[in-house]
Motif scaffolding. Structure first.
Motif, PDB file in Angstrom:
ATOM      1  N   SER A  84       0.859  -1.186   0.000  1.00 22.57           N
ATOM      2  CA  SER A  84       0.000   0.000   0.000  1.00 22.57           C
ATOM      3  C   SER A  84       0.891   1.230   0.000  1.00 22.57           C
ATOM      4  N   TYR A 116     -14.337  -5.847  -2.146  1.00 18.09           N
ATOM      5  CA  TYR A 116     -13.051  -5.180  -1.912  1.00 18.09           C
ATOM      6  C   TYR A 116     -12.181  -5.458  -3.128  1.00 18.09           C
ATOM      7  N   GLY A 175      -7.606  -6.066   0.854  1.00 14.41           N
ATOM      8  CA  GLY A 175      -9.025  -6.342   1.107  1.00 14.41           C
ATOM      9  C   GLY A 175      -9.570  -7.533   0.322  1.00 14.41           C
ATOM     10  N   PHE A 195     -17.660  -4.290   6.857  1.00 16.72           N
ATOM     11  CA  PHE A 195     -17.220  -3.052   6.227  1.00 16.72           C
ATOM     12  C   PHE A 195     -16.010  -2.459   6.948  1.00 16.72           C
ATOM     13  N   GLY A 196     -15.062  -1.948   6.173  1.00 18.74           N
ATOM     14  CA  GLY A 196     -13.871  -1.353   6.778  1.00 18.74           C
ATOM     15  C   GLY A 196     -12.991  -0.758   5.712  1.00 18.74           C
ATOM     16  N   ALA A 197     -11.735  -0.575   6.035  1.00 15.58           N
ATOM     17  CA  ALA A 197     -10.707  -0.004   5.159  1.00 15.58           C
ATOM     18  C   ALA A 197     -10.760   1.514   5.082  1.00 15.58           C
ATOM     19  N   GLU A 198     -11.771   2.118   5.680  1.00 12.54           N
ATOM     20  CA  GLU A 198     -11.860   3.591   5.716  1.00 12.54           C
ATOM     21  C   GLU A 198     -12.694   3.974   6.940  1.00 12.54           C
ATOM     22  N   PRO A 199     -12.563   5.238   7.392  1.00 12.80           N
ATOM     23  CA  PRO A 199     -13.339   5.643   8.570  1.00 12.80           C
ATOM     24  C   PRO A 199     -14.836   5.664   8.260  1.00 12.80           C
ATOM     25  N   ILE A 253     -14.848  -3.913  10.390  1.00 19.33           N
ATOM     26  CA  ILE A 253     -13.641  -4.752  10.399  1.00 19.33           C
ATOM     27  C   ILE A 253     -12.418  -3.869  10.147  1.00 19.33           C
ATOM     28  N   GLY A 305      -7.976  -3.492   9.767  1.00 22.77           N
ATOM     29  CA  GLY A 305      -6.655  -4.078   9.528  1.00 22.77           C
ATOM     30  C   GLY A 305      -5.820  -3.119   8.719  1.00 22.77           C
ATOM     31  N   LEU A 306      -4.553  -3.454   8.525  1.00 25.36           N
ATOM     32  CA  LEU A 306      -3.677  -2.617   7.700  1.00 25.36           C
ATOM     33  C   LEU A 306      -2.644  -3.501   7.034  1.00 25.36           C
ATOM     34  N   GLU A 353       0.542  -3.445   6.548  1.00 28.59           N
ATOM     35  CA  GLU A 353       1.786  -3.784   7.239  1.00 28.59           C
ATOM     36  C   GLU A 353       1.611  -4.943   8.223  1.00 28.59           C
ATOM     37  N   GLY A 380      -3.145  -7.088   6.830  1.00 27.75           N
ATOM     38  CA  GLY A 380      -4.339  -6.689   6.069  1.00 27.75           C
ATOM     39  C   GLY A 380      -5.574  -6.814   6.937  1.00 27.75           C
ATOM     40  N   PRO A 381      -6.781  -6.961   6.344  1.00 23.14           N
ATOM     41  CA  PRO A 381      -7.969  -7.114   7.186  1.00 23.14           C
ATOM     42  C   PRO A 381      -7.827  -8.394   8.002  1.00 23.14           C
ATOM     43  N   LEU A 427     -12.187   3.401  15.389  1.00 25.53           N
ATOM     44  CA  LEU A 427     -11.118   4.406  15.332  1.00 25.53           C
ATOM     45  C   LEU A 427     -11.640   5.830  15.498  1.00 25.53           C
TER      46      LEU A 427
HETATM   47  O1  DLL Z   1      -7.465  -0.960   4.525  1.00 29.25           O
HETATM   48  C1  DLL Z   1      -7.016  -3.248   5.155  1.00 29.25           C
HETATM   49  C2  DLL Z   1      -8.486  -3.526   5.184  1.00 29.25           C
HETATM   50  C3  DLL Z   1      -9.103  -4.070   4.065  1.00 29.25           C
HETATM   51  C4  DLL Z   1      -9.208  -3.310   6.338  1.00 29.25           C
HETATM   52  C5  DLL Z   1     -10.467  -4.366   4.113  1.00 29.25           C
HETATM   53  C6  DLL Z   1     -10.569  -3.597   6.405  1.00 29.25           C
HETATM   54  C7  DLL Z   1     -11.186  -4.133   5.288  1.00 29.25           C
HETATM   55  P1  DLL Z   1      -4.551  -0.333   4.215  1.00 29.25           P
HETATM   56  O2  DLL Z   1      -4.938  -0.001   2.826  1.00 29.25           O
HETATM   57  O3  DLL Z   1      -3.124  -0.560   4.520  1.00 29.25           O
HETATM   58  O4  DLL Z   1      -5.287  -1.624   4.700  1.00 29.25           O
HETATM   59  O5  DLL Z   1      -5.106   0.847   5.130  1.00 29.25           O
HETATM   60  C8  DLL Z   1      -4.994   0.772   6.528  1.00 29.25           C
HETATM   61  O6  DLL Z   1      -6.986   2.103   6.801  1.00 29.25           O
HETATM   62  O7  DLL Z   1      -4.401   2.151   9.249  1.00 29.25           O
HETATM   63  C9  DLL Z   1      -6.784   2.779   9.049  1.00 29.25           C
HETATM   64  O8  DLL Z   1      -6.341   4.120   9.098  1.00 29.25           O
HETATM   65  C10 DLL Z   1      -7.749   2.594   7.892  1.00 29.25           C
HETATM   66  N1  DLL Z   1      -8.796   1.610   8.257  1.00 29.25           N
HETATM   67  C11 DLL Z   1      -8.806   0.280   8.030  1.00 29.25           C
HETATM   68  N2  DLL Z   1      -9.929  -0.284   8.536  1.00 29.25           N
HETATM   69  C12 DLL Z   1     -10.645   0.735   9.107  1.00 29.25           C
HETATM   70  C13 DLL Z   1     -11.885   0.808   9.821  1.00 29.25           C
HETATM   71  C14 DLL Z   1      -6.651  -1.825   4.738  1.00 29.25           C
HETATM   72  N3  DLL Z   1     -12.633  -0.261  10.047  1.00 29.25           N
HETATM   73  C15 DLL Z   1      -5.615   1.976   7.181  1.00 29.25           C
HETATM   74  N4  DLL Z   1     -12.260   2.026  10.286  1.00 29.25           N
HETATM   75  C16 DLL Z   1      -5.646   1.836   8.683  1.00 29.25           C
HETATM   76  C17 DLL Z   1     -11.497   3.132  10.073  1.00 29.25           C
HETATM   77  C18 DLL Z   1      -9.914   1.934   8.924  1.00 29.25           C
HETATM   78  N5  DLL Z   1     -10.347   3.112   9.394  1.00 29.25           N
END
Ligand code: DLL
Length: 433
Positions: free
Chosen positions: A90, A133, A140, A209-213, A233, A235-236, A238, A241-242, A322
């Motif tokens: 990422s 995703y 994702g 749902f996740g990956a963004e606020p 849900i 994750g990140l 590093e 992931g989720p 968060l």
């Molecule tokens: O977003 C992994 C992911 C995929 C999580 C699918 C959930 C579902 P990155 O692209 O590395 O990984 O972005 C990570 O996204 O440090 C948060 O700041 C933000 N983030 C992830 N989940 C949430 C959430 C994926 N449920 C960065 N609420 C993280 C708010 C989230 N922010």
């Protein structure tokens, strides 16, 4: 349903013993095989034998996103390259991406973590999971895919976009669980209504749902529009992931898969570990990771931890939804962007000044829209409109190719973007979550 009660409903004392054994093993392995860790630990005057309890973790140095950037791509790899089975990536602060490399065992642990996550939302082998995703370097797509497979569910690997097709598939294949970013879930519901369908009658029963606020209000809206239960849900990349943390039916905080990912919350200024209940920066140590394990990785995400027992029976520590981040990272349609990346790209473009404003909004469509206002050098502004239009189109093209996000560029006259005395304000985020 608890997917793996042995680990998820473990007695906390027994879990601590397990975590400590795993930590010890990790620190030994890293110290003896990774020059980066050895130098850091030697610099801090600490040896693997000094780790005598979980609390001693606090003596180990942090790992930051800059460390990942400086060692790109494989400087933190802890296994022979031939053992890597998969990589994900990422964006990083200056556009240099961060890498996560997985061995077979890492992928298995990811499958396990994601199976627990989907089960937290009530998914079983009888479900059909429509995974919206993005598949690719983003974690994702593959993360949910692995979890659904481990669960024995039917997985429809849609990836994001092509909404009409998503809806057609949903109606014909009996989708019961939706996985996407929360904003895309809302967008899809609107599209369904526009196409003449009632989203509530489409047979979905839950979504992860996740990956963004997103907020409690957005949850209620998604639930009402689709007639489903919506779960958060987290994750990140590093840290795998989720699958790092997920909500259960109580929807009261996210259970951290802490036998795999050990959490701490620290004061972002001093680095001191904060007690449970206090808000600070979330830090993770990947207890069993083989490819790119990380010790005390600073996520820059802000939350607090809670240890009371949950009504679902899981005994794992929970993190609050968060509160935001300690840096200026923006998440646009699921893509992580730092204003500095935009700045770097602009510097390369002749005719622009390094004064810009990123205006983010979530219009009637629920999807993020970005307008990038850029100041143009005086001599360019006096030029003919065609030159300006070429410049505008060029900036849009550069932004799309370097950041992967479509932005509407608006050229503005010199000195029109407000100057600030302190930290300059580069972002105007009008999204109400
Ligand atoms: O977003 C992994 C992911 C995929 C999580 C699918 C959930 C579902 P990155 O692209 O590395 O990984 O972005 C990570 O996204 O440090 C948060 O700041 C933000 N983030 C992830 N989940 C949430 C959430 C994926 N449920 C960065 N609420 C993280 C708010 C989230 N922010």
């Amino acid at each position: 349903m608890i997917f793996n009660p042995e680990y998820e409903a473990m007695e906390p004392k027994a879990r601590e013993t397990l975590q400590f054994a795993r930590l010890k093993n990790l620190v030994d392995r890293l110290y003896h095989s990774l020059p980066f860790t050895r130098e850091r630990m030697d610099g801090a005057g600490i040896r693997p034998r000094d780790i005598r309890s979980l609390a001693d973790l606090a003596h180990l140095p942090f790992t930051t996103k800059d460390d990942l950037r400086e060692t790109f791509p494989y400087g933190l790899l802890c296994c022979p390259q031939a053992e890597i089975e998969e990589v994900h990536m990422s964006s990083g602060t200056t556009g240099i991406p961060v890498v996560d490399a997985y061995t077979r065992r890492d992928v298995e642990n990811w499958e396990e973590a994601m199976a627990r996550t989907l089960a937290g939302a009530g998914a079983t082998s009888n479900d059909t999971v429509q995974n919206c995703y993005g598949y690719g370097l983003f974690t994702g797509g593959m993360g949910v895919h692995y979890g659904a497979k481990r669960l024995g569910a039917n997985i429809i690997p849609m990836s994001s976009g092509n909404t009409r097709k998503q809806l057609m598939v949903m109606r014909n294949f009996g989708t019961t669980i939706l996985t996407s970013t929360p904003s895309y879930a809302l967008f899809m519901a609107e599209e369904a209504i526009e196409a003449g369908y009632d989203p509530r009658a489409m047979g979905l029963r839950a979504g992860c749902f996740g990956a963004e606020p997103w907020s409690e209000n957005m949850r209620l809206e998604i639930e009402a529009k689709w007639g489903i239960d919506a779960f958060d849900i987290y994750g990140l990349t590093e840290i795998t992931g989720p699958g790092v943390a997920f909500e259960c039916e109580a929807k009261d905080g996210l259970h951290i898969n802490e036998d795999l990912f050990y959490p701490e919350v620290i004061d972002p200024e001093t680095g001191a570990v904060l007690p449970d209940g206090e808000k600070g920066e979330l830090v993770f140590t990947t207890l069993v990771k083989e490819g790119t394990p990380l010790v005390r990785y600073r996520t820059r995400d802000i939350t607090f931890l809670r240890r009371e027992r949950c009504s679902c029976g899981r005994t794992t520590v929970r993190m609050n939804r968060l509160f935001g981040r300690t840096d200026d990272m923006l998440i646009i349609r699921g893509v992580n962007i730092f204003p500095s990346q935009i700045e770097h790209a602009l510097i390369e473009i002749e005719g622009t000044d390094p004064h810009y404003l990123i205006v983010v909004d979530r219009g009637a469509t629920y999807l993020d829209e970005v307008e990038l206002q850029v100041e143009v050098k005086k001599e360019f502004f006096s030029d003919e409109t065609r030159t300006l239009e070429t410049l505008r189109a060029r900036i849009e093209g550069v932004m799309k190719s370097t950041l992967g996000v479509t932005m509407k560029v608006k050229l503005v006259e010199p000195k029109t973007i407000e100057r600030s005395v302190g930290k300059s304000k580069r972002v105007l985020d009008k999204r109400t979550l």
